[in-house]
Enzyme design. Sequence first.
Site, PDB file in Angstrom:
ATOM      1  N   ASP A  53       0.808  -1.237   0.000  1.00  0.00           N
ATOM      2  CA  ASP A  53       0.000   0.000   0.000  1.00  0.00           C
ATOM      3  C   ASP A  53       0.838   1.282   0.000  1.00  0.00           C
ATOM      4  O   ASP A  53       0.321   2.353   0.313  1.00  0.00           O
ATOM      5  CB  ASP A  53      -0.977   0.048   1.197  1.00  0.00           C
ATOM      6  CG  ASP A  53      -2.175  -0.865   0.979  1.00  0.00           C
ATOM      7  OD1 ASP A  53      -2.423  -1.243  -0.187  1.00  0.00           O
ATOM      8  OD2 ASP A  53      -2.841  -1.203   1.966  1.00  0.00           O
TER       9      ASP A  53
ATOM     10  N   THR B 159       1.589   0.375  -7.340  1.00  0.00           N
ATOM     11  CA  THR B 159       0.773   0.275  -8.568  1.00  0.00           C
ATOM     12  C   THR B 159       0.515   1.653  -9.147  1.00  0.00           C
ATOM     13  O   THR B 159       0.599   1.852 -10.371  1.00  0.00           O
ATOM     14  CB  THR B 159      -0.559  -0.450  -8.285  1.00  0.00           C
ATOM     15  OG1 THR B 159      -0.268  -1.713  -7.681  1.00  0.00           O
ATOM     16  CG2 THR B 159      -1.342  -0.685  -9.562  1.00  0.00           C
TER      17      THR B 159
ATOM     18  N   LYS C 182       3.087  -8.328 -13.230  1.00  0.00           N
ATOM     19  CA  LYS C 182       2.903  -8.492 -11.776  1.00  0.00           C
ATOM     20  C   LYS C 182       3.019 -10.000 -11.549  1.00  0.00           C
ATOM     21  O   LYS C 182       2.013 -10.724 -11.588  1.00  0.00           O
ATOM     22  CB  LYS C 182       1.519  -7.962 -11.367  1.00  0.00           C
ATOM     23  CG  LYS C 182       1.136  -8.195  -9.917  1.00  0.00           C
ATOM     24  CD  LYS C 182       1.510  -7.054  -9.010  1.00  0.00           C
ATOM     25  CE  LYS C 182       1.100  -7.340  -7.574  1.00  0.00           C
ATOM     26  NZ  LYS C 182       1.476  -6.265  -6.646  1.00  0.00           N
TER      27      LYS C 182
ATOM     28  N   ASP D 162      -4.030  -5.117  -9.584  1.00  0.00           N
ATOM     29  CA  ASP D 162      -2.798  -4.406  -9.986  1.00  0.00           C
ATOM     30  C   ASP D 162      -2.414  -4.808 -11.408  1.00  0.00           C
ATOM     31  O   ASP D 162      -2.103  -3.970 -12.258  1.00  0.00           O
ATOM     32  CB  ASP D 162      -1.619  -4.763  -9.064  1.00  0.00           C
ATOM     33  CG  ASP D 162      -1.839  -4.298  -7.640  1.00  0.00           C
ATOM     34  OD1 ASP D 162      -2.950  -3.860  -7.332  1.00  0.00           O
ATOM     35  OD2 ASP D 162      -0.889  -4.397  -6.844  1.00  0.00           O
TER      36      ASP D 162
ATOM     37  N   GLU E 201       6.103  -5.181 -11.242  1.00  0.00           N
ATOM     38  CA  GLU E 201       5.726  -4.692  -9.900  1.00  0.00           C
ATOM     39  C   GLU E 201       5.862  -5.828  -8.903  1.00  0.00           C
ATOM     40  O   GLU E 201       5.354  -6.937  -9.125  1.00  0.00           O
ATOM     41  CB  GLU E 201       4.281  -4.162  -9.883  1.00  0.00           C
ATOM     42  CG  GLU E 201       3.951  -3.593  -8.496  1.00  0.00           C
ATOM     43  CD  GLU E 201       2.470  -3.294  -8.246  1.00  0.00           C
ATOM     44  OE1 GLU E 201       1.720  -3.051  -9.200  1.00  0.00           O
ATOM     45  OE2 GLU E 201       2.100  -3.313  -7.048  1.00  0.00           O
ATOM     46  N   GLY E 202       6.528  -5.543  -7.786  1.00  0.00           N
ATOM     47  CA  GLY E 202       6.643  -6.536  -6.724  1.00  0.00           C
ATOM     48  C   GLY E 202       5.325  -6.690  -5.979  1.00  0.00           C
ATOM     49  O   GLY E 202       4.253  -6.268  -6.448  1.00  0.00           O
ATOM     50  N   ALA E 203       5.398  -7.293  -4.830  1.00  0.00           N
ATOM     51  CA  ALA E 203       4.242  -7.375  -3.918  1.00  0.00           C
ATOM     52  C   ALA E 203       4.812  -7.089  -2.535  1.00  0.00           C
ATOM     53  O   ALA E 203       5.928  -7.527  -2.227  1.00  0.00           O
ATOM     54  CB  ALA E 203       3.601  -8.754  -3.981  1.00  0.00           C
TER      55      ALA E 203
ATOM     56  N   ASN F  46       5.744   9.142  -2.549  1.00  0.00           N
ATOM     57  CA  ASN F  46       4.316   9.097  -2.845  1.00  0.00           C
ATOM     58  C   ASN F  46       3.509   9.457  -1.606  1.00  0.00           C
ATOM     59  O   ASN F  46       3.599   8.771  -0.576  1.00  0.00           O
ATOM     60  CB  ASN F  46       3.928   7.690  -3.320  1.00  0.00           C
ATOM     61  CG  ASN F  46       2.431   7.599  -3.584  1.00  0.00           C
ATOM     62  OD1 ASN F  46       1.862   8.484  -4.212  1.00  0.00           O
ATOM     63  ND2 ASN F  46       1.799   6.543  -3.097  1.00  0.00           N
ATOM     64  N   GLN F  47       2.702  10.513  -1.723  1.00  0.00           N
ATOM     65  CA  GLN F  47       1.834  10.901  -0.607  1.00  0.00           C
ATOM     66  C   GLN F  47       0.616   9.973  -0.606  1.00  0.00           C
ATOM     67  O   GLN F  47      -0.364  10.228  -1.293  1.00  0.00           O
ATOM     68  CB  GLN F  47       1.426  12.373  -0.744  1.00  0.00           C
ATOM     69  CG  GLN F  47       0.667  12.894   0.455  1.00  0.00           C
ATOM     70  CD  GLN F  47       1.401  12.610   1.758  1.00  0.00           C
ATOM     71  OE1 GLN F  47       2.495  13.116   1.990  1.00  0.00           O
ATOM     72  NE2 GLN F  47       0.844  11.763   2.620  1.00  0.00           N
TER      73      GLN F  47
END
Length: 230
Positions: free
Chosen positions: A12, A16, A37, A48, A110-112, A170-171
């Site tokens: 989170d 993504t 992914k 995602d 993209e990882g997880a 990233n906000q």
Amino acid sequence: MKKLFITGTDTDSGKTLVSSLILKALNRERLLTIGFKPIGSGGQPNPDAEQLRQLSTIAVPAQAANPFCFTPAIAPHIAAAQAGVKIEPAALTTHLRQLSLHKPDLVLTEGAGGWLLPINDDEYLSDWVVSETMDVILVVGMKLGCLNHALLTAKAIAADGGRLIGWVANQCTQQPMDYLHDNLSYLKAHMPAPCLAYVPYHSDTQQAEFTEDERRALLTAIDCNPAVAE
Ligand SMILES: Nc1ncnc2c1ncn2[C@@H]1O[C@H](COP(=O)(O)OP(=O)(O)OP(=O)(O)O)[C@@H](O)[C@H]1O
Ligand SMILES: C[C@H](N)[C@H](N)CCCCCC(=O)O
Ligand SMILES: [Mg+2]
């Protein structure tokens, strides 16, 4: 074919969203892109993977974009064990090779979760990323605790022999973190790679895009010369 891996300070943190912004920026250069992914938990199809698929310029089937897909929103190696599946690095490589047959300029993986994601009882996704010599971008979810998470992740990437080419702030929460500017300054001074972008909180994430300067910083970091790509 360039191989870019997007990791985050946590689940989170915005991997993504930032991956989507990167694909949008690369698409503007008319580069041929595939979002990948490899391992996803929390839905079938994986949300995602579907988002990345929509923003890829090369269309691949859902199963190719997300070969290991598990319904419960839990650690993927636990979901895999429940499903009687063992995730192995060789299989990840096979799936990545299948994507390379489409001749993309770049595969964005993209990882997880974060950098040290277990894929089975003995192995981590990060080891596969290093073995594939991917360039790594770290998404830092800007909230209290992120200094430790960002610095630890950068240390781990270096200790594992990975190549961190930049990070994106990233906000990730609607209410900006207290002393955002001071936290950003600290990270800019202490992270071992450049800050490529700051992504504010967006009430409509679909409208989000990098600024022109951020797009250029990204293209420089991944060594894509716009003049050549156009
Ligand atoms: N800058 C932002 N503005 C608005 N919403 C955001 C922002 N960053 C993250 N979010 C929201 O927070 C949630 C988590 O973000 P995202 O899905 O990108 O995280 P992630 O790191 O990819 O998570 P996972 O580990 O599940 O892959 C999403 O609902 C996303 O839309
Ligand atoms: C379900 C969630 N959104 C992610 N897809 C999976 C996050 C796994 C985190 C594993 C861990 O480090 O504890
Ligand atoms: Mg994600």
